[in-house]
Write a protein that holds these residues in place. Structure first.
Motif, PDB file in Angstrom:
ATOM      1  N   ASP A 539       0.816  -1.211   0.000  1.00  0.00           N
ATOM      2  CA  ASP A 539       0.000   0.000   0.000  1.00  0.00           C
ATOM      3  C   ASP A 539       0.854   1.266   0.000  1.00  0.00           C
ATOM      4  O   ASP A 539       0.332   2.367  -0.187  1.00  0.00           O
ATOM      5  CB  ASP A 539      -0.940   0.021   1.212  1.00  0.00           C
ATOM      6  N   GLU A 540       2.175   1.137   0.240  1.00  0.00           N
ATOM      7  CA  GLU A 540       3.074   2.291   0.190  1.00  0.00           C
ATOM      8  C   GLU A 540       3.564   2.441  -1.247  1.00  0.00           C
ATOM      9  O   GLU A 540       4.334   1.607  -1.748  1.00  0.00           O
ATOM     10  CB  GLU A 540       4.241   2.086   1.152  1.00  0.00           C
ATOM     11  N   ASP A 541       3.137   3.533  -1.927  1.00  0.00           N
ATOM     12  CA  ASP A 541       3.448   3.692  -3.354  1.00  0.00           C
ATOM     13  C   ASP A 541       4.947   3.644  -3.634  1.00  0.00           C
ATOM     14  O   ASP A 541       5.392   3.000  -4.592  1.00  0.00           O
ATOM     15  CB  ASP A 541       2.868   5.018  -3.876  1.00  0.00           C
ATOM     16  N   GLY A 542       5.739   4.337  -2.807  1.00  0.00           N
ATOM     17  CA  GLY A 542       7.165   4.395  -3.052  1.00  0.00           C
ATOM     18  C   GLY A 542       7.833   3.035  -2.928  1.00  0.00           C
ATOM     19  O   GLY A 542       8.666   2.652  -3.769  1.00  0.00           O
ATOM     20  N   VAL A 543       7.472   2.267  -1.884  1.00  0.00           N
ATOM     21  CA  VAL A 543       8.059   0.933  -1.702  1.00  0.00           C
ATOM     22  C   VAL A 543       7.640   0.017  -2.847  1.00  0.00           C
ATOM     23  O   VAL A 543       8.450  -0.753  -3.376  1.00  0.00           O
ATOM     24  CB  VAL A 543       7.631   0.344  -0.339  1.00  0.00           C
ATOM     25  N   ARG A 544       6.369   0.114  -3.247  1.00  0.00           N
ATOM     26  CA  ARG A 544       5.881  -0.727  -4.351  1.00  0.00           C
ATOM     27  C   ARG A 544       6.634  -0.400  -5.642  1.00  0.00           C
ATOM     28  O   ARG A 544       7.037  -1.297  -6.394  1.00  0.00           O
ATOM     29  CB  ARG A 544       4.375  -0.527  -4.524  1.00  0.00           C
ATOM     30  N   GLU A 545       6.867   0.890  -5.888  1.00  0.00           N
ATOM     31  CA  GLU A 545       7.582   1.296  -7.095  1.00  0.00           C
ATOM     32  C   GLU A 545       9.021   0.787  -7.081  1.00  0.00           C
ATOM     33  O   GLU A 545       9.550   0.340  -8.109  1.00  0.00           O
ATOM     34  CB  GLU A 545       7.566   2.828  -7.214  1.00  0.00           C
ATOM     35  N   VAL A 546       9.667   0.821  -5.901  1.00  0.00           N
ATOM     36  CA  VAL A 546      11.040   0.314  -5.793  1.00  0.00           C
ATOM     37  C   VAL A 546      11.089  -1.168  -6.128  1.00  0.00           C
ATOM     38  O   VAL A 546      11.939  -1.634  -6.903  1.00  0.00           O
ATOM     39  CB  VAL A 546      11.589   0.564  -4.368  1.00  0.00           C
ATOM     40  N   ALA A 562      -2.131  -2.246  -5.059  1.00  0.00           N
ATOM     41  CA  ALA A 562      -1.961  -1.307  -3.949  1.00  0.00           C
ATOM     42  C   ALA A 562      -2.441  -1.857  -2.612  1.00  0.00           C
ATOM     43  O   ALA A 562      -2.249  -1.218  -1.579  1.00  0.00           O
ATOM     44  CB  ALA A 562      -2.698  -0.002  -4.256  1.00  0.00           C
ATOM     45  N   ASN A 563      -3.082  -3.027  -2.582  1.00  0.00           N
ATOM     46  CA  ASN A 563      -3.505  -3.639  -1.319  1.00  0.00           C
ATOM     47  C   ASN A 563      -3.794  -5.116  -1.558  1.00  0.00           C
ATOM     48  O   ASN A 563      -3.763  -5.599  -2.706  1.00  0.00           O
ATOM     49  CB  ASN A 563      -4.724  -2.926  -0.723  1.00  0.00           C
TER      50      ASN A 563
END
Length: 660
Positions: A539-546, A562-563
């Motif tokens: 759900d954390e956009d930045g962590v998911r993008e990494v 996202a979830n």
């Protein structure tokens, strides 16, 4: 409606009789003793007299005799009302005096009303001659007196036994608050002899201001409580006093209990101190964490601004080595600050026993020997490092890397405690049933130095997080706290023994194990597996993008959600294979474990890798994960993430994998 004269020395008995007779429609007049009743009988000539048998001064039989002896009152019907005699005991003498009937005070109210109606329609008949009645009267009274004396003796013996074993002090006395009795427990509480507690001596159990007020105001009309600290022969004590007036018509005295609540008060005070100290520790911890993280954030934010400015200035120019070098240096500063923050977070989790550990069977002597080799040439030439390893010190179930970290932290502390040099010794030995731990076999590690030692106030706080005696910049104060957290997480204990001028010894106890040493395993590599599909849920956009970027650059096909619920819907809709799922643990709508459980129905062969900075929801014990659970700790590096995903794709289902 008849007029009934009720004669009883107890107000409560008269009130009960009045209520019953009022309900029967009768008029009631009252007398508290025999002479008063005779005068009222002469004045009002009641229709019936209801008299108690046992009364002070003149009992019921004597009252009836005098009533019959007076021609004005001789024909008044009489009922005897008794709680001391059974009706069959009282009836012979009552009949001799011409008493209509004997009624027990415990009888039903209707029985009393029926007896009154019976008396209203009968004429009294004296059955014995006066001298015979007097003899029978004396015999009945003597028999009842003996019975009551025996009952009183039994009651007093029972009271004495209860008072002797009472856990509280007991005192009784008159209306002037003069004590006439104290039990042995009160003497124990006060340290005084019973004679000194008689009179007003027992008032020493009250704080002076409360005792003065009680002397001044006298016996209170209702129950009263007193509480406070007093100085007695036994020392400073906290006492709780309950004072109860004993009343019947008029106050006749008091009874008081004195409870020594010193232990309870001291325990409550100690608990309040512990809570205050805990809040103080939390305040220091939060302040220190905020201080360190604010410093780190300041570095990250400032150098990121420098980098942004440099990139803007470089737009439209050729990015050569000299131009790029300042940018790379700034990015390196940001990277180092991030690693500092990650290390600090790991230390905090370790201190709290919430860091994921990899417990394996290890031989403690091997770990100690390895640590000696690591520190011998780095700790300083002025420090002599020695080991004393007992071959009987066996195996433990612990994280070898963390145990090494503990020993290195302790070695660094020992070095700092010996600025002019000295001897550092690491020893091992078997131990059995060490204090403060469950009974059993343990391995003991001792780290001894010849430093200055610690005074008691420093020793008491030595393992508090962020507490340090080192100069500013000399340490974070997390070394011992981290070591303590690691050892406690391994079900062991860490004890510090230190005195000023006598050096310091840190004792570590770890439970011994009889499990065999595991075979050596090949290291896991971050091999690129092109063509595989990975579903990422965070759900954390930045962590998911990494995570998405790292996996795509490594050749994976990546699906992003996202979830947990969105990831489950994607897994159901996706037409092709999903080779692995990379999921956060805590997410809205559906968390990671719930997603994994739902995927077992949709794609039962797909392995799930968790990524989390706080994996406690997945733990079955302090730092221990369920078998087969794979966690990559946040913040993670590219290699750590790829190694975890690769391991999930190549490890048989159910085999445990832990990456952090």
């Amino acid at each position: 409606m008849a007029t009934i004269l009720v004669v009883d020395d107890r107000a409560t008995n008269r009130e009960v009789a009045r209520m019953t007779l009022d309900d029967g429609g009768h008029h009631v007049i009252e007398a508290t003793e025999g002479d008063e009743a005779l005068n009222l009988a002469r004045r009002w000539h009641p229709d019936v007299v209801l008299a108690d048998v046992v009364m002070p001064g003149m009992d019921g039989y004597e009252f009836v005799r005098r009533l019959r002896a007076d021609r004005e009152t001789a024909t008044i019907p009489v009922l005897l009302y008794t709680a001391n005699y059974l009706p069959e005991e009282a009836e012979p003498l009552a009949a001799a005096y011409g008493v209509t009937r004997v009624v027990a005070k415990s009888a039903d109210p209707d029985e009393l009303l029926h007896a009154v109606e019976e008396a209203l329609h009968e004429v009294p008949n004296v059955a014995m001659a006066p001298h015979e009645v007097a003899t029978e009267h004396l015999r009945a009274v003597n028999a009842k007196l003996v019975e009551k004396v025996l009952a009183l003796d039994e009651s007093e013996a029972r009271f004495d036994a209860l008072a002797d074993v009472s856990p509280v002090g007991i005192v009784s006395g008159d209306t002037a608050l003069h004590a006439t009795y104290v039990n042995p427990r009160l003497a124990d509480i006060t340290g005084a002899v019973p004679a000194d507690l008689h009179g007003h001596g027992w008032l020493s159990c009250l704080p002076p201001d409360q005792a003065d007020r009680l002397r001044r105001e006298g016996l209170p009309p209702d129950r009263a409580s007193f509480h406070g600290q007093v100085t007695l022969a036994t020392g400073q004590r906290w006492l709780q006093i309950t004072l109860q007036p004993v009343t019947e018509n008029e106050s006749t005295g008091f009874v008081a209990t004195i409870d020594d609540v010193t232990t309870l008060v001291e325990a409550e005070s100690a608990e309040r101190r512990r809570i205050a100290e805990r809040f103080d520790s939390l305040a220091r911890l939060s302040g220190a964490v905020a201080h360190d993280f604010n410093n780190i954030l300041n570095i990250i934010l400032s150098f990121s601004e420098f980098t942004q400015e440099a990139v803007r200035d470089a737009i439209g120019t050729t990015l050569d080595g000299p131009t790029a070098e300042p940018m790379l240096n700034d990015l390196d500063s940001i990277h180092r600050a991030g690693k500092r923050a990650a290390h600090l977070a790991h230390q905090l989790l370790t201190f709290g026993g919430r860091e994921v550990v990899k417990p394996t069977v290890i031989r403690v002597n091997d770990v100690v020997a390895e640590v000696r080799g690591m520190i011998e040439h780095t700790i300083g030439s002025q420090i002599t490092v020695a080991t004393r390893l007992d071959t009987g010190a066996g195996y433990v179930l612990a994280d070898a890397n963390q145990l090494s970290q503990v020993l290195i932290n302790l070695a660094v502390n020992a070095r700092d405690a010996m600025p002019h040099g000295g001897r550092l010794e690491l020893g091992t030995s078997p131990a059995r049933n060490p204090a403060g731990l469950p009974p059993g076999e343990y391995v003991h590690i001792a780290v001894r130095d010849q430093g200055a030692g610690m005074p008691p106030d420093v020793l008491e706080r030595a393992m508090e997080p962020f507490f340090t005696t080192k100069p500013l910049g000399g340490g974070t104060g997390l070394g011992l706290a981290t070591a303590y957290g690691i050892i406690r997480q391994a079900s062991g204990d860490l004890v510090i023994e230190s005195e000023p001028g006598a050096g310091t010894t840190v004792h570590i106890y770890l439970p011994a194990t009889g499990l065999p040493m595991p075979p050596a395993s090949a290291p896991v590599t971050a091999e690129v597996r092109g063509g595989r599909t990975v579903l990422v849920a965070d759900d954390e956009d930045g962590v998911r993008e990494v995570a998405v970027r790292i996996l795509r650059r490594a050749g994976y096909t990546v699906l992003s959600a996202a979830n947990g619920q969105e990831a489950l819907d994607l897994a159901r809709r996706h037409p092709g294979a999903i080779d692995a799922v990379l999921s956060d643990v805590v997410m809205p709508h559906m968390n990671g474990p719930e997603l994994a459980a739902a995927l077992r129905d949709v794609r039962p062969e797909t392995p799930v890798v968790y990524m989390s900075g706080y994996a406690e929801p997945l733990m079955t014990g302090p730092g221990v994960l369920d078998e087969g659970v794979t966690v990559v700790g946040k913040p993670f590096t590219r290699d750590e993430l790829l190694a975890a995903v690769h391991a999930s794709l190549t490890t048989p289902a159910g085999a445990p994998q832990m990456t952090s």
